[in-house]
Design a protein around this motif. Structure first.
Motif, mmCIF file in Angstrom:
data_model
loop_
_atom_site.group_PDB
_atom_site.id
_atom_site.type_symbol
_atom_site.label_atom_id
_atom_site.label_comp_id
_atom_site.label_asym_id
_atom_site.label_seq_id
_atom_site.Cartn_x
_atom_site.Cartn_y
_atom_site.Cartn_z
ATOM 1 N N VAL A 1 0.932 -0.888 -0.157
ATOM 2 C CA VAL A 1 0.280 0.077 -0.474
ATOM 3 C C VAL A 1 0.628 0.846 -0.013
ATOM 4 O O VAL A 1 1.912 1.497 0.537
ATOM 5 C CB VAL A 1 -0.414 0.226 1.490
ATOM 6 C CG1 VAL A 1 -1.722 1.824 1.621
ATOM 7 C CG2 VAL A 1 -1.869 -1.164 1.502
ATOM 8 N N LYS A 2 0.736 2.167 -0.924
ATOM 9 C CA LYS A 2 1.239 3.237 -0.806
ATOM 10 C C LYS A 2 0.333 4.478 -1.303
ATOM 11 O O LYS A 2 -0.361 4.367 -1.498
ATOM 12 C CB LYS A 2 2.643 3.588 -2.199
ATOM 13 C CG LYS A 2 3.351 2.372 -2.085
ATOM 14 C CD LYS A 2 3.962 2.891 -3.527
ATOM 15 C CE LYS A 2 5.825 2.178 -4.188
ATOM 16 N NZ LYS A 2 5.438 1.924 -4.922
ATOM 17 N N THR A 3 0.632 5.505 -0.574
ATOM 18 C CA THR A 3 0.063 6.346 0.539
ATOM 19 C C THR A 3 0.137 8.413 -0.417
ATOM 20 O O THR A 3 1.312 8.094 -1.173
ATOM 21 C CB THR A 3 -1.324 6.912 1.460
ATOM 22 O OG1 THR A 3 0.569 7.423 2.211
ATOM 23 C CG2 THR A 3 -0.740 5.213 1.926
ATOM 24 N N GLY A 4 -0.225 8.877 -1.280
ATOM 25 C CA GLY A 4 0.267 10.498 -1.610
ATOM 26 C C GLY A 4 1.129 11.714 -0.360
ATOM 27 O O GLY A 4 1.477 11.914 -0.585
ATOM 28 N N ASN A 5 1.035 10.585 1.296
ATOM 29 C CA ASN A 5 1.123 11.878 1.606
ATOM 30 C C ASN A 5 2.681 10.829 2.237
ATOM 31 O O ASN A 5 3.720 11.416 3.214
ATOM 32 C CB ASN A 5 0.686 11.671 3.179
ATOM 33 C CG ASN A 5 0.508 10.531 3.902
ATOM 34 O OD1 ASN A 5 0.575 9.215 3.346
ATOM 35 N ND2 ASN A 5 -0.640 10.298 4.699
ATOM 36 N N GLY A 6 3.961 10.190 1.729
ATOM 37 C CA GLY A 6 4.747 9.073 2.246
ATOM 38 C C GLY A 6 4.727 8.092 2.607
ATOM 39 O O GLY A 6 5.599 7.687 3.022
ATOM 40 N N LEU A 7 3.327 7.552 2.854
ATOM 41 C CA LEU A 7 3.100 6.194 3.787
ATOM 42 C C LEU A 7 3.225 4.335 2.672
ATOM 43 O O LEU A 7 2.812 4.348 1.627
ATOM 44 C CB LEU A 7 2.656 6.040 4.145
ATOM 45 C CG LEU A 7 1.633 4.695 5.095
ATOM 46 C CD1 LEU A 7 3.055 4.732 6.177
ATOM 47 C CD2 LEU A 7 0.068 4.842 5.919
ATOM 48 N N VAL A 8 4.438 3.846 3.177
ATOM 49 C CA VAL A 8 4.572 2.555 1.962
ATOM 50 C C VAL A 8 4.629 1.257 3.296
ATOM 51 O O VAL A 8 5.532 1.161 3.788
ATOM 52 C CB VAL A 8 5.985 2.343 1.405
ATOM 53 C CG1 VAL A 8 5.956 1.282 0.853
ATOM 54 C CG2 VAL A 8 6.169 4.298 0.869
ATOM 55 N N LEU A 9 3.216 0.962 2.206
ATOM 56 C CA LEU A 9 3.256 -0.972 4.035
ATOM 57 C C LEU A 9 3.883 -2.147 2.612
ATOM 58 O O LEU A 9 2.919 -1.787 1.316
ATOM 59 C CB LEU A 9 2.234 -0.759 4.248
ATOM 60 C CG LEU A 9 1.177 0.473 4.984
ATOM 61 C CD1 LEU A 9 0.218 0.314 5.764
ATOM 62 C CD2 LEU A 9 2.340 0.508 6.572
ATOM 63 N N THR A 10 4.260 -2.513 2.509
ATOM 64 C CA THR A 10 4.899 -3.986 2.205
ATOM 65 C C THR A 10 4.899 -4.920 2.940
ATOM 66 O O THR A 10 5.899 -5.105 3.917
ATOM 67 C CB THR A 10 5.771 -3.910 1.635
ATOM 68 O OG1 THR A 10 6.430 -2.613 1.197
ATOM 69 C CG2 THR A 10 6.396 -4.609 0.364
ATOM 70 N N ALA A 11 4.309 -6.532 2.416
ATOM 71 C CA ALA A 11 4.276 -7.965 3.245
ATOM 72 C C ALA A 11 3.967 -8.634 2.932
ATOM 73 O O ALA A 11 3.864 -8.761 0.971
ATOM 74 C CB ALA A 11 3.120 -7.040 4.107
ATOM 75 N N ARG A 12 4.578 -9.500 2.948
ATOM 76 C CA ARG A 12 5.232 -11.028 2.578
ATOM 77 C C ARG A 12 5.266 -12.542 3.435
ATOM 78 O O ARG A 12 5.195 -11.972 4.182
ATOM 79 C CB ARG A 12 6.248 -10.825 1.541
ATOM 80 C CG ARG A 12 6.016 -12.409 0.656
ATOM 81 C CD ARG A 12 7.759 -12.755 0.326
ATOM 82 N NE ARG A 12 7.930 -10.944 -1.096
ATOM 83 C CZ ARG A 12 8.873 -10.345 -0.984
ATOM 84 N NH1 ARG A 12 9.171 -10.468 0.250
ATOM 85 N NH2 ARG A 12 8.228 -9.245 -1.813
#
Length: 733
Positions: free
Chosen positions: A588-599
């Protein structure tokens, strides 16, 4: 009137100041004519026959120098300019001279300026009672104060300044020479230097001291690190750093050189202490890259240390396995070639370098051909060669920590040929077909009874992959892309009776879900019929939000067995058995700089086999990142206990000038901290002060926990660039 005065003044100055110019040019035929001078003023008049007076917004431009003054008098008899201020002199955009009054020659290259101030690089200021200018190169300042701090008209002294009886600025060499210099903080003298040399801000590289730092460690004691930079030439330099503590004496070195076709860099240190197994400890790391033979790239990497704990004791590096490599490579559109020799050295407790594959060689060649008779397809020809050698001469097999561990050496060669073709089927289905054959040959020395001494295997391959990208988009709405994928493949042959030295750790992720083999090297191949299927979904929102999710799984007709009857894949790899674990990955990437990655990998009962997650967020004030990993217990991967760890790294700009930082690594499984650190930095336009503390909690039979504290003070403007204007103080505050 201003334009007419400018033209009149220009004609008069050219006639009065340079009467012999035409004669010189005609007499020799070699002297270039002097550049024209341009003067502009509100009012121009003559005082007698010798003095030309210009008043009101006077500007003079000559040979790249621009002079602004309230008034200029040209005295023909003394051949000089008498200036009345305020005076501003711009020199090529690098510095600005301000003065109240002065006298200069007609070329603006020599003279005296009173109440002078030089501003360099928009931040370093030199204020003097008097400035003597000579030869257009040297500026001699008398009774000088130098600072890069913002000076406000409040009477308060700058945060720091250097007071000197005299300063000479060499504009050609870009150096400042101080005599009888005092370094002051808030106008309080701190120390005195009879001679001092500093580069001016426009000089990128100059011999001299760099920013020193105070250091305190529970292992090394309290000490001081003072780097000294030596500019050997335009393309090479050496940094020598004495590092003296209460428990050790260290000399750190770094050498860099740039060539026409490449570069090299070496760094190292030698220490005299009683912390390790020997009194003299040291390390050397080096790397280089060159373009050779037209379009080949030659790289080398050297890493060596004479004590296993030295790098960690002095906080140089956290590597526990060193690798030194010599590599040559060339990559083109339809061809690739690479050769490398690598030497490994382990610093880990319990690993014996004699029984590890320490000397490794690799060679690779690949060629793409696009023949007409291939029906628009592509032919790929490839060749791989590999060998790894152990220094041990033992034949018996055993674990690496055992005295009787084996010393087998392995060499292999692979030759392959493949044909590939893509089609677009009705309905937008993308089809990919690949077929080919690979021949693997192995040579094993000192194998004992653990394997054959040589083996050859032929592996034919057939692969069909189908993708169906589906797009749903609307004006001003989010765009959805869904792509189901299915792949069928068959690989013939069988894995020969050879040791598994290369494919011991397998990662199952999105990168190899649709490969014909998940093994990391050709010493193992997945055989038989294999089906891979999955689906990916991506959503693009006009607000900047982007979401993606992917799932996939493998199904085989047979278990991938070793000659001893065990599964070739470990239980924690997620690939053992006929049906693999389910791979799930999302972002998940948001326009305010937040990035969440999971596997993660999940078995048939939805229990977790492996999992990892990372979150990061960054804006102009803060940055935050967190990472979590979970690996289950697996003796086949030399993991006797479950690994569960968190790692955090954060920084936050607390105010205009203060920034805090922190990092923490925590072992959830053992409920222990691994490493932690805190730091705070004060920054303004003229100084940067950083205080940092870190703690390493891990310990072993040769490694002890340690706490490190460091303090670094840098004078911005001379030692560091100040392109970020957000730290500059305001005179209103």
């Amino acid at each position: 009137m201003r334009g007419a005065a400018a033209i009149c003044l220009l004609v008069l100055v050219m006639a009065l100041a340079r009467p012999g110019a035409a004669t010189a040019q005609a007499g020799t035929g070699t002297d270039a004519p002097p550049p024209p001078a341009v003067l502009v003023a509100d009012d121009v008049y003559m005082e007698g026959n010798e003095r030309l007076v210009a008043t009101g917004n006077v500007e003079a431009l000559y040979d790249g120098t621009r002079l602004q003054a309230e008034g200029i008098i040209y005295d023909r008899a003394e051949d000089k300019l008498i200036l009345s201020g305020p005076i501003v002199i711009h020199e090529g955009g690098e510095s600005v001279i301000l003065a109240s009054s002065g006298e200069m020659d007609k070329d603006l290259r020599a003279g005296i300026l009173r109440g002078a101030r030089i501003v360099m690089g928009d931040h370093v200021q030199l204020a003097a009672q008097e400035l003597n200018r000579s030869a257009g190169r040297y500026n001699q300042l008398v009774k000088v104060s130098v600072t890069s701090c913002r000076v406000c008209e409040t009477g308060r002294p700058p945060l720091w300044q250097i007071r000197a009886r005299r300063v000479i600025h060499d504009q050609e060499e870009k150096q400042l020479y101080f005599e009888d210099a005092q370094f002051r903080v808030m106008d309080t003298p701190i120390f005195y230097l009879p001679r001092l040399r500093l580069p001016d801000p426009s000089l990128e590289r100059s011999t001299g001291f760099l920013v020193p730092s105070l250091y305190n460690s529970s292992l090394l004691g309290t000490g001081l690190r003072v780097p000294y930079f030596i500019r050997i030439g335009d393309h090479k330099d050496l940094t020598v750093t004495p590092f003296i503590t209460s428990k050790s004496s260290t000399l750190e070195l770094r050498y860099r050189q740039a060539f026409r076709n490449g570069r090299i860099e070496f760094e190292g240190a030698i220490s005299d202490d009683n912390l390790g197994s020997r009194s003299r400890r040291g390390y050397i790391f080096g790397e280089g890259e060159f373009t050779v033979l037209g379009d080949y790239t030659l790289r080398f990497d050297i890493e060596t240390v004479n004590d296993d704990t030295y790098l960690l004791d002095y906080s140089y590096y956290e590597k526990d396995r060193l690798d030194s490599e010599l590599e040559i490579e060339r990559a083109k559109r339809d061809s690739y070639v690479r050769g490398a020799i690598t030497y490994f050295h382990s610093l880990r407790v319990g690993e014996q370098n004699s029984t590890l594959p320490t000397l490794v060689t690799n060679a690779e060649w690949e060629r793409r051909i696009h023949p007409n008779w291939a029906g628009g397809g592509e032919i790929r020809l490839g060749m791989l060669a590999h060998s790894h050698i152990r220094s041990s001469g033992l034949i018996s097999d055993g674990p690496d920590i055992d005295v009787w561990a084996d010393g087998r050496d392995v060499g292999r060669m692979t030759v392959s040929a493949d044909w590939l073709r893509n089609w677009t089927l009705p309905g937008g289905v993308l089809a990919h077909v690949r077929t080919g054959v690979a021949i693997d040959h192995f040579e094993i020395r000192q194998a004992g009874l653990t394997s054959l001494s040589e083996a050859t295997e032929v592996s034919p391959t057939v692969e069909l992959e189908l993708r169906w990208p589906l797009l749903n988009a609307g004006n001003g709405r989010a765009t959805h892309v869904v792509e189901p994928i299915v792949q069928f493949s068959w690989v013939g042959g069988s894995n020969p009776f050879i040791p598994n030295d290369e494919s011991t750790r397998i990662e199952f992720d999105e990168g190899n879900l649709f490969s014909t083999s998940r093994f990391t090297a050709p010493d193992r191949r997945e055989r038989g019929m294999i089906a891979a299927y999955g689906v990916s979904w991506t959503r693009f929102d006009p607000t900047g939000l982007q979401t993606s999710l992917a799932m996939g799984q493998l199904v085989r007709d047979e278990i991938q067995l070793e000659t001893n009857g065990l599964d070739s894949f470990t239980s924690s790899s997620g690939l053992n058995g006929k049906v693999s674990d389910v791979l799930v990955a999302g972002q998940v990437k948001t326009g305010n700089g937040l990035v969440l990655t999971a596997r993660g990998l999940f078995d048939d009962t939805f229990n977790t086999t492996k999992a990892e997650a990372r979150a990061s967020w960054q804006n102009s004030l803060a940055s935050l990142s967190a990472t979590y990993i979970w690996l289950g217990r697996d003796l086949a991967e030399s993991r006797a206990t479950t690994i569960s760890e968190w790692a955090f790294d954060a920084s936050y700009r607390l105010s205009r000038h203060w920034t805090g930082s922190a990092n923490w690594r925590y072992d959830v499984a053992s409920d222990d901290s691994v490493r932690a650190g805190l730091g705070v930095t004060y920054t303004n336009e003229c100084v940067e002060v950083r205080l940092a503390a870190s703690r390493r909690f891990t310990s072993s039979t040769i490694l002890a926990p340690s706490t490190d504290i460091s303090l670094t003070v840098g004078l911005r403007g001379f030692t560091t660039k100040t392109s970020d204007k957000s730290y500059v103080r305001s005179c209103n505050n």
